[in-house]
Design a protein around this motif. Structure first.
Motif, PDB file in Angstrom:
ATOM      1  N   ILE A 214      53.165  42.729  42.983  1.00 17.91           N
ATOM      2  CA  ILE A 214      52.414  41.474  42.871  1.00 17.91           C
ATOM      3  C   ILE A 214      51.046  41.717  42.217  1.00 17.91           C
ATOM      4  O   ILE A 214      50.444  40.816  41.670  1.00 17.91           O
ATOM      5  CB  ILE A 214      52.294  40.766  44.249  1.00 17.91           C
ATOM      6  CG1 ILE A 214      52.050  39.272  44.073  1.00 17.91           C
ATOM      7  CG2 ILE A 214      51.212  41.376  45.110  1.00 17.91           C
ATOM      8  CD1 ILE A 214      53.185  38.500  43.521  1.00 17.91           C
ATOM      9  N   TRP A 215      50.579  42.973  42.243  1.00 15.29           N
ATOM     10  CA  TRP A 215      49.263  43.311  41.690  1.00 15.29           C
ATOM     11  C   TRP A 215      49.359  43.974  40.331  1.00 15.29           C
ATOM     12  O   TRP A 215      48.366  44.451  39.793  1.00 15.29           O
ATOM     13  CB  TRP A 215      48.507  44.215  42.659  1.00 15.29           C
ATOM     14  CG  TRP A 215      48.323  43.582  43.996  1.00 15.29           C
ATOM     15  CD1 TRP A 215      48.911  43.974  45.165  1.00 15.29           C
ATOM     16  CD2 TRP A 215      47.522  42.439  44.327  1.00 15.29           C
ATOM     17  NE1 TRP A 215      48.520  43.146  46.186  1.00 15.29           N
ATOM     18  CE2 TRP A 215      47.672  42.194  45.702  1.00 15.29           C
ATOM     19  CE3 TRP A 215      46.694  41.594  43.584  1.00 15.29           C
ATOM     20  CZ2 TRP A 215      47.021  41.149  46.353  1.00 15.29           C
ATOM     21  CZ3 TRP A 215      46.057  40.550  44.236  1.00 15.29           C
ATOM     22  CH2 TRP A 215      46.212  40.335  45.599  1.00 15.29           C
ATOM     23  N   SER A 216      50.568  44.031  39.751  1.00 17.08           N
ATOM     24  CA  SER A 216      50.771  44.668  38.449  1.00 17.08           C
ATOM     25  C   SER A 216      51.434  43.697  37.495  1.00 17.08           C
ATOM     26  O   SER A 216      52.323  42.937  37.887  1.00 17.08           O
ATOM     27  CB  SER A 216      51.674  45.897  38.594  1.00 17.08           C
ATOM     28  OG  SER A 216      51.115  46.823  39.475  1.00 17.08           O
ATOM     29  N   TYR A 217      51.018  43.742  36.243  1.00 18.20           N
ATOM     30  CA  TYR A 217      51.673  42.927  35.224  1.00 18.20           C
ATOM     31  C   TYR A 217      53.108  43.409  35.033  1.00 18.20           C
ATOM     32  O   TYR A 217      53.354  44.619  35.003  1.00 18.20           O
ATOM     33  CB  TYR A 217      50.943  43.028  33.883  1.00 18.20           C
ATOM     34  CG  TYR A 217      49.628  42.295  33.832  1.00 18.20           C
ATOM     35  CD1 TYR A 217      49.588  40.930  33.570  1.00 18.20           C
ATOM     36  CD2 TYR A 217      48.434  42.974  34.026  1.00 18.20           C
ATOM     37  CE1 TYR A 217      48.371  40.262  33.505  1.00 18.20           C
ATOM     38  CE2 TYR A 217      47.217  42.311  33.961  1.00 18.20           C
ATOM     39  CZ  TYR A 217      47.200  40.949  33.706  1.00 18.20           C
ATOM     40  OH  TYR A 217      45.998  40.283  33.647  1.00 18.20           O
ATOM     41  N   ALA A 218      54.040  42.487  34.891  1.00 16.28           N
ATOM     42  CA  ALA A 218      55.424  42.844  34.588  1.00 16.28           C
ATOM     43  C   ALA A 218      55.458  43.473  33.197  1.00 16.28           C
ATOM     44  O   ALA A 218      54.712  43.048  32.307  1.00 16.28           O
ATOM     45  CB  ALA A 218      56.320  41.609  34.635  1.00 16.28           C
ATOM     46  N   PRO A 219      56.324  44.468  32.998  1.00 13.12           N
ATOM     47  CA  PRO A 219      56.390  45.134  31.690  1.00 13.12           C
ATOM     48  C   PRO A 219      56.662  44.176  30.530  1.00 13.12           C
ATOM     49  O   PRO A 219      56.195  44.404  29.421  1.00 13.12           O
ATOM     50  CB  PRO A 219      57.546  46.124  31.855  1.00 13.12           C
ATOM     51  CG  PRO A 219      57.697  46.320  33.322  1.00 13.12           C
ATOM     52  CD  PRO A 219      57.239  45.043  33.968  1.00 13.12           C
ATOM     53  N   ASP A 220      57.384  43.090  30.787  1.00 10.87           N
ATOM     54  CA  ASP A 220      57.719  42.147  29.715  1.00 10.87           C
ATOM     55  C   ASP A 220      56.778  40.938  29.648  1.00 10.87           C
ATOM     56  O   ASP A 220      57.077  39.942  29.002  1.00 10.87           O
ATOM     57  CB  ASP A 220      59.171  41.684  29.855  1.00 10.87           C
ATOM     58  CG  ASP A 220      59.442  40.990  31.181  1.00 10.87           C
ATOM     59  OD1 ASP A 220      58.551  40.990  32.070  1.00 10.87           O
ATOM     60  OD2 ASP A 220      60.546  40.440  31.351  1.00 10.87           O
ATOM     61  N   SER A 221      55.613  41.031  30.303  1.00 10.20           N
ATOM     62  CA  SER A 221      54.681  39.895  30.345  1.00 10.20           C
ATOM     63  C   SER A 221      53.872  39.729  29.063  1.00 10.20           C
ATOM     64  O   SER A 221      53.269  38.686  28.850  1.00 10.20           O
ATOM     65  CB  SER A 221      53.713  40.055  31.519  1.00 10.20           C
ATOM     66  OG  SER A 221      52.822  41.143  31.282  1.00 10.20           O
ATOM     67  N   GLY A 222      53.832  40.770  28.242  1.00 13.02           N
ATOM     68  CA  GLY A 222      53.015  40.699  27.034  1.00 13.02           C
ATOM     69  C   GLY A 222      51.594  41.179  27.262  1.00 13.02           C
ATOM     70  O   GLY A 222      50.748  41.090  26.371  1.00 13.02           O
TER      71      GLY A 222
END
Length: 121
Positions: A4-12
């Motif tokens: 929840i505290w990390s950007y998803a790898p595919d978020s851009g």
């Protein structure tokens, strides 16, 4: 709950990118604009100014709910709805971004939301 505290790898997301001023959009409408970004205790989040939508208050959104970032359009898309953001633990003062207990409570709230897939935007 770390996700929840990390950007998803595919978020851009691009490390170091300044999202201040970007419009934050939920599947059901605009939430507001990124006022600032923070990463206290490894709990990355955005503070979003909701304008008049939530009575002029800001909300804290963990970056794990970010599903897309369009740097050219200055737009950040999130997976949660406007109602879910509005129902999140209330953000009152800037000092709360430094309070690990408050951040943990916010993280638990967002982590418990039903998962959604990113919609085409």
């Amino acid at each position: 709950m770390d996700r929840i505290w990390s950007y998803a790898p595919d978020s851009g997301h691009v490390e170091g990118e300044d999202l201040t001023g970007c419009t934050v959009v939920a599947p059901d409408g605009t939430i507001g604009q990124v006022d600032r970004q923070a990463d206290h205790y490894g709990m990355r989040h955005l503070v979003v100014d909701t304008g008049v939508w939530v009575f002029g208050r800001s909300v804290l959104v963990p970056v794990g709910v970010v599903t897309g970032i369009d740097a050219d359009a200055r737009k950040v898309t999130v997976s949660c709805t406007r109602a879910e953001v509005k129902a999140a633990p209330r953000f009152r003062t800037d000092s709360e971004t430094m309070d690990p207990q408050y951040l943990a409570t916010v993280g638990e709230y967002y982590a418990a939301l039903p998962p959604r897939t990113a919609s085409a935007s």
